[in-house]
Design a protein around this motif. Structure first.
Motif, PDB file in Angstrom:
ATOM      1  N   ALA A  74     -79.641   7.367 -60.606  1.00 17.19           N
ATOM      2  CA  ALA A  74     -79.046   8.026 -61.041  1.00 17.19           C
ATOM      3  C   ALA A  74     -77.912   7.657 -61.729  1.00 17.19           C
ATOM      4  CB  ALA A  74     -78.373   9.528 -59.963  1.00 17.19           C
ATOM      5  N   ASP A  75     -77.002   6.603 -61.603  1.00 16.34           N
ATOM      6  CA  ASP A  75     -76.169   6.439 -61.881  1.00 16.34           C
ATOM      7  C   ASP A  75     -76.241   5.795 -63.883  1.00 16.34           C
ATOM      8  OD1 ASP A  75     -74.304   6.431 -60.121  1.00 16.34           O
ATOM      9  OD2 ASP A  75     -75.075   4.603 -59.869  1.00 16.34           O
ATOM     10  N   TRP A  76     -77.317   4.675 -64.313  1.00 22.31           N
ATOM     11  CA  TRP A  76     -78.142   5.525 -65.394  1.00 22.31           C
ATOM     12  C   TRP A  76     -77.518   6.984 -66.124  1.00 22.31           C
ATOM     13  CZ3 TRP A  76     -78.395   1.197 -67.920  1.00 22.31           C
ATOM     14  CH2 TRP A  76     -78.323   0.042 -67.112  1.00 22.31           C
ATOM     15  N   ILE A  77     -77.683   8.151 -65.869  1.00 23.54           N
ATOM     16  CA  ILE A  77     -77.355   9.146 -66.297  1.00 23.54           C
ATOM     17  C   ILE A  77     -76.201   9.438 -66.717  1.00 23.54           C
ATOM     18  CG2 ILE A  77     -76.950  11.952 -66.250  1.00 23.54           C
ATOM     19  CD1 ILE A  77     -79.796  11.512 -64.076  1.00 23.54           C
ATOM     20  N   TRP A  78     -75.023   9.261 -65.592  1.00 27.85           N
ATOM     21  CA  TRP A  78     -73.385   8.814 -66.408  1.00 27.85           C
ATOM     22  C   TRP A  78     -72.891   7.834 -67.263  1.00 27.85           C
ATOM     23  CZ3 TRP A  78     -72.112  13.167 -64.251  1.00 27.85           C
ATOM     24  CH2 TRP A  78     -72.440  13.659 -62.907  1.00 27.85           C
ATOM     25  N   MET A  79     -73.755   7.054 -67.207  1.00 28.50           N
ATOM     26  CA  MET A  79     -73.597   5.837 -68.053  1.00 28.50           C
ATOM     27  C   MET A  79     -74.043   6.526 -69.747  1.00 28.50           C
ATOM     28  SD  MET A  79     -72.345   2.493 -69.443  1.00 28.50           S
ATOM     29  CE  MET A  79     -72.587   2.058 -67.999  1.00 28.50           C
ATOM     30  N   GLY A  80     -75.054   6.818 -69.887  1.00 29.64           N
ATOM     31  CA  GLY A  80     -75.618   7.488 -70.826  1.00 29.64           C
ATOM     32  C   GLY A  80     -74.607   8.756 -71.284  1.00 29.64           C
ATOM     33  N   LEU A  81     -74.357   9.717 -70.332  1.00 34.16           N
ATOM     34  CA  LEU A  81     -73.370  10.078 -70.704  1.00 34.16           C
ATOM     35  C   LEU A  81     -71.737   9.738 -71.660  1.00 34.16           C
ATOM     36  CD1 LEU A  81     -73.107  13.153 -68.035  1.00 34.16           C
ATOM     37  CD2 LEU A  81     -74.618  13.429 -70.928  1.00 34.16           C
ATOM     38  N   LEU A  82     -71.485   8.602 -70.931  1.00 35.63           N
ATOM     39  CA  LEU A  82     -70.413   7.914 -71.604  1.00 35.63           C
ATOM     40  C   LEU A  82     -70.617   7.540 -72.110  1.00 35.63           C
ATOM     41  CD1 LEU A  82     -67.710   6.023 -70.685  1.00 35.63           C
ATOM     42  CD2 LEU A  82     -69.118   4.335 -70.162  1.00 35.63           C
ATOM     43  N   CYS A  83     -71.562   6.985 -72.495  1.00 34.58           N
ATOM     44  CA  CYS A  83     -72.492   6.100 -74.012  1.00 34.58           C
ATOM     45  C   CYS A  83     -72.077   7.599 -75.144  1.00 34.58           C
ATOM     46  CB  CYS A  83     -72.632   5.826 -74.224  1.00 34.58           C
ATOM     47  SG  CYS A  83     -73.578   4.070 -73.314  1.00 34.58           S
TER      48      CYS A  83
END
Length: 313
Positions: free
Chosen positions: A232-241
């Motif tokens: 799930a945190d890869w989603i937040w990281m993707g949004l961050l990028c």
């Protein structure tokens, strides 16, 4: 992260390495540029929120490293489309200073994320607003620029605002506050070095070295703390990028359309968005001393920008 170039535009050093005006130079369209700057400030605030979320679960240097890998790809893509491409961008007359700039920005971004976790978005940004004043104060000893009594007065008033925010002796003055101020100091040094290299290197070159030297530096610092993010945190990281790419693109476009001096006051709208997100999403408190102190610091910072513009005309 400034801002990687981060997340903190406020009064970005001129010429801003993340927004090289040589990437366009089209006719002045100030109204559209102001709208783009306001949109950029909102996206930067969202980017900071994602950084705070991820930084509370993973080592901040890991979060910054992943951001920089993505950012480096963006830099390569942008620069390769410019005249001369990568071959031109890599040629710098000041390689050591360019590498130092990239390393300082990485350290600043990492400390900023750590401050988000310890102090919150509101408190961190309130203290970080001091960095234009630090640039003005350090421009004399570092760049040999003359700082008149009016700007020194504004610098002094601004630091009174910082004291009001920190309330020495209270619980606010903690490690998070120190990290936030250290981040502001590092970003001021980065801005001054950006001015320094601009005397010899075009903005396209500085932009390239910001991303590449930064990515190399943060990889050395952060690869030892590698760990896989939860799915799930890869989603937040993707949004961050994605926020990082969109904000940098909009910032570049804004500086193509209007002069930096016309846009900088609107960069402070990030403070509004950060405060709203901090209070509504993270449950942070917005104390009156923080509001008053930040208002004083912002007013002092805008005055120093105005005086710099007057002296430059």
């Amino acid at each position: 992260m400034p801002n990687d170039q981060n997340s903190q535009p406020y009064a970005a050093p001129a010429p801003p390495a993340a927004a090289p005006r040589s990437f366009g130079g089209r006719t002045d369209r100030t109204g559209l540029a102001i709208a783009l700057m306001c949109a950029t400030s909102f996206i930067f605030a969202m980017q900071d929120a994602f950084s705070r979320m991820l930084g509370s679960e993973y080592p901040p240097v890991l979060v910054v490293m992943l951001r920089y890998w993505f950012f480096a790809l963006f830099v390569i893509a942008m620069v390769s489309r410019q005249p001369g491409g990568l071959r031109r961008a890599i040629r710098t007359r000041r390689p050591k200073t360019q590498i130092l700039r990239g390393a300082i920005l990485v350290l600043e971004t990492t400390l900023m994320v750590e401050a988000f976790v310890r102090l919150g978005l509101v408190g961190t940004h309130a203290i970080f607003t001091a960095y234009p004043l630090l640039i003005a104060a350090l421009s004399g000893p570092i760049l040999g620029e003359r700082v008149g009594w009016r700007r020194w007065t504004a610098i002094g008033v601004g630091f009174v605002g910082i004291v009001i925010i920190l309330q020495p002796g209270s619980a606010v003055l903690n490690l998070g506050s120190v990290l936030a101020f250290a981040s502001a100091l590092l970003f001021a040094l980065y801005g001054l070095l950006t001015r320094h290299v601009a005397r010899d290197d075009p903005a396209q070159v500085s932009f390239f070295w910001t991303g590449i030297a930064g990515a190399a530096t943060v990889t050395v610092l952060g690869i030892g703390q590698w760990e896989w993010l939860a799915p799930a945190d890869w989603i937040w990281m993707g949004l961050l990028c994605v926020c990082g790419l969109v904000s940098h693109y909009l910032l570049i476009r804004a500086y193509e359309l209007a002069e930096a001096s016309a846009l900088q006051p609107f960069a402070y709208t990030q403070l509004v968005w950060v405060s709203l997100i901090g209070v509504m999403v993270f449950g942070e408190a917005l104390h009156m001393n923080v509001v008053l102190g930040t208002a004083i610091v912002v007013a002092a910072g805008l005055f120093t920008l105005w005086r710099a513009r007057v002296k430059g005309t």
